[in-house]
Design an enzyme around this catalytic site. Structure first.
Site, PDB file in Angstrom:
ATOM      1  N   GLU A 255       0.887  -1.175   0.000  1.00 53.66           N
ATOM      2  CA  GLU A 255       0.000   0.000   0.000  1.00 53.66           C
ATOM      3  C   GLU A 255       0.912   1.209   0.000  1.00 53.66           C
ATOM      4  OE1 GLU A 255      -3.127  -0.113  -0.333  1.00 53.66           O
ATOM      5  OE2 GLU A 255      -3.496  -2.236   0.049  1.00 53.66           O
ATOM      6  N   CYS A 294      -3.067   8.597   3.336  1.00 52.35           N
ATOM      7  CA  CYS A 294      -2.717   8.107   1.992  1.00 52.35           C
ATOM      8  C   CYS A 294      -3.862   8.324   1.033  1.00 52.35           C
ATOM      9  CB  CYS A 294      -2.390   6.626   2.074  1.00 52.35           C
ATOM     10  SG  CYS A 294      -3.679   5.690   2.900  1.00 52.35           S
TER      11      CYS A 294
HETATM   12  P1  NAP Z   1       8.244   5.224   4.547  1.00 50.24           P
HETATM   13  O1  NAP Z   1       9.304   6.182   4.857  1.00 50.24           O
HETATM   14  O2  NAP Z   1       8.253   4.563   3.220  1.00 50.24           O
HETATM   15  O3  NAP Z   1       8.289   4.142   5.730  1.00 50.24           O
HETATM   16  C1  NAP Z   1       7.339   3.114   5.809  1.00 50.24           C
HETATM   17  C2  NAP Z   1       7.885   1.990   6.645  1.00 50.24           C
HETATM   18  O4  NAP Z   1       8.968   1.356   5.975  1.00 50.24           O
HETATM   19  C3  NAP Z   1       8.436   2.445   7.997  1.00 50.24           C
HETATM   20  O5  NAP Z   1       8.077   1.498   8.976  1.00 50.24           O
HETATM   21  C4  NAP Z   1       9.932   2.456   7.760  1.00 50.24           C
HETATM   22  O6  NAP Z   1      10.690   2.318   8.943  1.00 50.24           O
HETATM   23  C5  NAP Z   1      10.062   1.233   6.880  1.00 50.24           C
HETATM   24  N1  NAP Z   1      11.294   1.157   6.118  1.00 50.24           N
HETATM   25  C6  NAP Z   1      12.040   2.166   5.631  1.00 50.24           C
HETATM   26  N2  NAP Z   1      13.093   1.678   4.957  1.00 50.24           N
HETATM   27  C7  NAP Z   1      13.010   0.321   5.024  1.00 50.24           C
HETATM   28  C8  NAP Z   1      13.805  -0.756   4.542  1.00 50.24           C
HETATM   29  N3  NAP Z   1      14.901  -0.529   3.822  1.00 50.24           N
HETATM   30  N4  NAP Z   1      13.434  -2.020   4.826  1.00 50.24           N
HETATM   31  C9  NAP Z   1      12.328  -2.266   5.538  1.00 50.24           C
HETATM   32  N5  NAP Z   1      11.533  -1.284   6.034  1.00 50.24           N
HETATM   33  C10 NAP Z   1      11.869  -0.015   5.772  1.00 50.24           C
HETATM   34  O7  NAP Z   1       6.786   5.877   4.676  1.00 50.24           O
HETATM   35  P2  NAP Z   1       6.238   6.817   5.856  1.00 50.24           P
HETATM   36  O8  NAP Z   1       6.931   8.120   5.735  1.00 50.24           O
HETATM   37  O9  NAP Z   1       6.229   6.109   7.157  1.00 50.24           O
HETATM   38  O10 NAP Z   1       4.708   6.964   5.437  1.00 50.24           O
HETATM   39  C11 NAP Z   1       4.220   7.936   4.571  1.00 50.24           C
HETATM   40  C12 NAP Z   1       3.876   7.357   3.236  1.00 50.24           C
HETATM   41  O11 NAP Z   1       3.021   6.227   3.386  1.00 50.24           O
HETATM   42  C13 NAP Z   1       3.119   8.311   2.361  1.00 50.24           C
HETATM   43  O12 NAP Z   1       3.717   8.354   1.099  1.00 50.24           O
HETATM   44  C14 NAP Z   1       1.721   7.724   2.275  1.00 50.24           C
HETATM   45  O13 NAP Z   1       1.052   8.001   1.068  1.00 50.24           O
HETATM   46  C15 NAP Z   1       1.961   6.282   2.457  1.00 50.24           C
HETATM   47  N6  NAP Z   1       0.794   5.616   3.041  1.00 50.24           N
HETATM   48  C16 NAP Z   1       0.059   4.758   2.271  1.00 50.24           C
HETATM   49  C17 NAP Z   1      -1.052   4.113   2.801  1.00 50.24           C
HETATM   50  C18 NAP Z   1      -1.879   3.163   1.988  1.00 50.24           C
HETATM   51  O14 NAP Z   1      -2.701   2.457   2.566  1.00 50.24           O
HETATM   52  N7  NAP Z   1      -1.719   3.102   0.687  1.00 50.24           N
HETATM   53  C19 NAP Z   1      -1.412   4.346   4.132  1.00 50.24           C
HETATM   54  C20 NAP Z   1      -0.651   5.222   4.885  1.00 50.24           C
HETATM   55  C21 NAP Z   1       0.451   5.853   4.329  1.00 50.24           C
HETATM   56  P3  NAP Z   1      11.332   3.587   9.686  1.00 50.24           P
HETATM   57  O15 NAP Z   1      10.198   4.487  10.059  1.00 50.24           O
HETATM   58  O16 NAP Z   1      12.012   2.989  10.858  1.00 50.24           O
HETATM   59  O17 NAP Z   1      12.258   4.207   8.688  1.00 50.24           O
END
Ligand code: NAP
Length: 525
Positions: A255, A294
């Site tokens: 997602e 999102c």
């Molecule tokens: P993110 O930076 O991509 O992080 C998401 C998750 O991935 C976090 O738990 C992060 O951990 C982890 N992560 C980062 N690098 C990783 C790696 N190399 N290996 C494994 N895990 C890793 O996203 P965010 O800033 O938390 O969230 C915002 C984004 O999420 C927005 O773009 C939004 O549109 C999207 N979103 C989508 C939905 C949906 O249902 N489609 C819902 C909510 C949000 P750390 O925090 O420890 O870095």
């Protein structure tokens, strides 16, 4: 205070100083998290070897009963979750409710509908397929809960709902869960897990939480595990293409982010009820959770002749909302989650401003009420207007994950469809119109690139469930840029945690298996 991780049935603090969790209003440190030194491989193995077998001893209905108990525990601790949401996210009552009450509602929903799977152990799909002339040999498709672990890697904006919407179908399926919440807001998820563990509801190994960096997590997943990821498209690409994930064909649901649209029909002239409904929804989407959803509306697609009036109406409503410290009862819009997120929003707005005029907000020096602009992480709600439609460069690509949206003009239905599709795969688009032909044309022109289409006409009025609101009974996800994932949709969500196989053999043996199977057609009822 360093928040402990819960792995292999134990609470263990990570090593080192850890990363700080901050209050986005005051900038104060609240707690620290660390996953350093945690045996991640051991944690997943423990979930597989202890949690899975224990959960799968019970049947679907018994596990639905466990979900009901979890819902009770979460409900009893709801006030504490609101307190943590205020401290760690700057969430007001409405913001926190969207996440926390949404989480509890989703768990309750699965507790209720899961009972329909009764005392069965697996699912049966379709009917027996004769494979011999004399009917002594047939085939039957089944779906069995996976014997690995469900790994959740979650986004920062829904620490409660993001965890629970995945946990409900996984636990109902009998699959142990390992949760890696996003670092900035890990506290709320960690606290909910603590409450569930303390209540002794789930068998040992059924639930784990790893706070802090994911570290080598993906190196240890196996063919029997699944990964459910929510977050940005760029992190999603790294997870999907991780060598171990690819080598072992680990099932992955993504997602990701999405440039969602709200569409004003050509018939919905200023002054009409439909026009007002769109204006109200755009403002709600821009400001609830400070636009950190999102599913939030990022583009407002408007007939060119209504651009000015629509812009003025939305800007007037934004001007009436006080932005600042959510502890002040006058405040309606809070901060984004931290300084990094604020910087990312301002960076995105800079790009959008290159091709958009600013109709409201956009002031980097903006002063929030009752908060120090230097220490806090506020972004002024910002409404932009794109000069170009389908040819715009940034407005279809740059997700400002905060209180911002851009109006985009369209000249015909075909033009509108091309603009909506330019999001390259979105979670949701909403269509505000009383024109049946227009609605049908837009649905047929965009449905394949959207997970959800919300149609609002005068008969629906304000009774719709909301552009950004995900209902557990309906599909959540979206193609292309939105990640290509599918979640929820009532019992269909359990499919991700099951593996399909066919048994070919004597009908009597197939009958033995059918006796312990729920008919999968129930997933679609
Ligand atoms: P993110 O930076 O991509 O992080 C998401 C998750 O991935 C976090 O738990 C992060 O951990 C982890 N992560 C980062 N690098 C990783 C790696 N190399 N290996 C494994 N895990 C890793 O996203 P965010 O800033 O938390 O969230 C915002 C984004 O999420 C927005 O773009 C939004 O549109 C999207 N979103 C989508 C939905 C949906 O249902 N489609 C819902 C909510 C949000 P750390 O925090 O420890 O870095």
């Amino acid at each position: 205070m360093k928040l402990p991780n819960y792995v292999s049935g134990e609470w263990i603090e990570g090593a080192g100083a850890g990363d700080p969790l901050v209050d986005p209003v005051t900038g104060e440190e609240l707690a620290r998290i660390s996953s350093q030194g945690i045996d991640v491989d051991g944690a997943i193995q423990y979930a597989r070897s202890h949690g899975g077998p224990a959960l799968q001893k019970s049947n679907y209905a018994e596990r639905a009963g466990l979900l009901a108990k979890i819902a009770d525990v979460l409900t009893a601790n709801r006030d504490e979750y609101f307190r943590i949401s205020l401290l760690n996210q700057g969430a007001n009552q409405a913001d926190a409710s969207f996440d926390v009450d949404g989480a509890i509602y989703t768990i309750k929903y699965y507790a209720k509908i899961g009972r329909a799977l009764a005392d069965k152990k697996i699912l049966k799909e379709g009917t027996e397929i004769p494979l011999s002339k004399t009917n002594v040999f047939s085939g039957q498709h089944f779906l069995m809960p996976e014997k690995g672990a469900a790994i959740f890697i979650n986004a920062f904006n829904f620490p409660a709902w993001g965890f629970c919407e995945k946990a409900a179908p996984a636990l109902l399926s009998g699959v142990p869960i390992v949760i890696k919440p996003a670092s900035p807001t890990a506290w709320l998820t960690q606290r909910m897990v603590e409450d569930i563990v303390k209540a002794g509801i789930l068998p040992d190994g059924s639930i784990s939480v790893l706070c802090g960096s994911a570290r080598d997590l993906l190196d240890h997943v196996r063919e029997s595990d699944s990964i459910s990821f929510t977050g940005s498209a760029s992190t999603a690409t790294g997870i999907r293409s991780h060598a171990n994930v690819l080598r072992r064909s680990v099932r992955v649901n993504i997602e990701a982010d999405s440039i969602n649209s709200a569409i004003l029909g050509p018939d919905a002239a200023p002054g009409s009820d439909i026009f007002d409904l769109l204006v109200k929804e755009v403002v709600r989407e821009m400001t609830l959770k400070a636009g950190q959803k999102c599913t939030a509306i990022r583009r407002v697609l408007v007939p060119r002749q209504h651009m000015q009036t629509a812009g003025e109406a939305i800007a007037a409503k934004l001007a009436s909302l006080t932005v600042g410290n959510p502890r002040n009862p006058e405040v309606k819009v809070g901060p984004v989650v931290n300084k990094a997120q604020q910087a990312a929003c301002l960076d995105g707005l800079k790009k959008l401003k290159q091709e958009c005029s600013v109709l409201f907000g956009g002031d980097e020096g903006f002063q929030p009420l009752d908060a120090d602009a230097e220490k806090s992480a506020f972004v002024q709600p910002t409404l932009l207007a794109s000069k170009n439609g389908v040819g715009a460069k940034f407005v279809h690509d740059v997700e400002v994950f905060g209180p911002a949206a851009a109006l985009v003009p369209y000249d015909s239905t075909a033009d509108l469809i091309a603009i909506a599709r330019r999001g390259m795969g979105s979670l949701v688009a909403s269509i505000f119109s009383n024109d049946a032909d227009f609605v049908r044309e837009v649905v047929l022109g965009t449905g394949d690139l959207h997970g959800r289409l919300l149609v609002v006409d005068s008969s629906v009025g304000s009774q719709h469930t909301g552009h950004g609101n995900v209902m557990p009974s309906c599909l959540h996800g979206g193609p292309g840029r939105a990640g290509g994932g599918e979640e929820l949709a009532a019992l269909r969500a359990v499919l991700f945690y099951h593996r399909r196989f066919v048994v070919q053999g004597p009908p009597s043996r197939l009958g033995d298996l059918a006796a312990i199977s729920a008919d999968s057609s129930i997933l679609y009822s």
